[in-house]
Design an enzyme around this catalytic site. Structure first.
Site, PDB file in Angstrom:
ATOM      1  CB  CYS A  72      83.332  51.347  77.386  1.00 19.66           C
ATOM      2  SG  CYS A  72      81.847  50.652  76.644  1.00 19.66           S
ATOM      3  CB  CYS A  75      79.972  52.560  78.464  1.00 20.29           C
ATOM      4  SG  CYS A  75      80.422  50.810  78.420  1.00 20.29           S
TER       5      CYS A  75
END
Length: 145
Positions: A72, A75
């Site tokens: 991700c 993230c």
């Protein structure tokens, strides 16, 4: 199509390829382990289904909870933000839950996390604010004050 539009399309394509390469390199070079070590050094706690209630719901401090996942890129952009919040605010607990981990899936489902990163602010065990997607430290801190 004019040259300007073609140039913009090429620049976007190059950006996507570079971002994909950085993400691939990050996850397969062991840097995720380095982030986990740095998280623990500044007091960021990794939670799962087993310790979620004790660490988050029963916390005597407001909690910044990040739901993240493997692979991700947004993230990754939250790492410095979470570290800064943890380092500079001893009265706030910062925790992270990896939705890709088998031992964390029940909690992610309970909170209906559909995208990562999802940041939740909890006070006295109750969610008071949710952010979907990467957000700034200032935005998070505004909700905590």
């Amino acid at each position: 199509m004019d040259k300007k539009k073609i140039s913009v399309i090429v620049e976007i394509a190059i950006f996507i390829v570079i971002l994909g390469g950085i993400t691939f390199f990050y996850y397969f070079s062991g840097n995720d382990k380095k982030s986990a070590e740095e998280f623990s050094k500044v007091g960021i706690i990794k939670v799962n289904d087993e310790n979620f209630e004790a660490e988050v719901l029963k916390s005597d401090k407001p909690v910044v909870l990040e739901f993240s996942s493997n692979m991700c890129p947004p993230c990754l952009t939250m790492v410095p933000t979470l570290i800064s919040i943890a380092k500079n605010n001893q009265d706030i607990k910062v925790v992270t839950l990896n939705t890709s981990d088998e031992d964390a899936k029940k909690t992610a489902e309970k909170y209906e996390v559909e995208a990562t990163p999802t940041i939740m602010i909890l006070k006295d065990g109750e969610v008071v604010k949710t952010f979907v997607g990467a957000t700034t430290e200032a935005t998070i801190m505004k909700e905590l004050k």
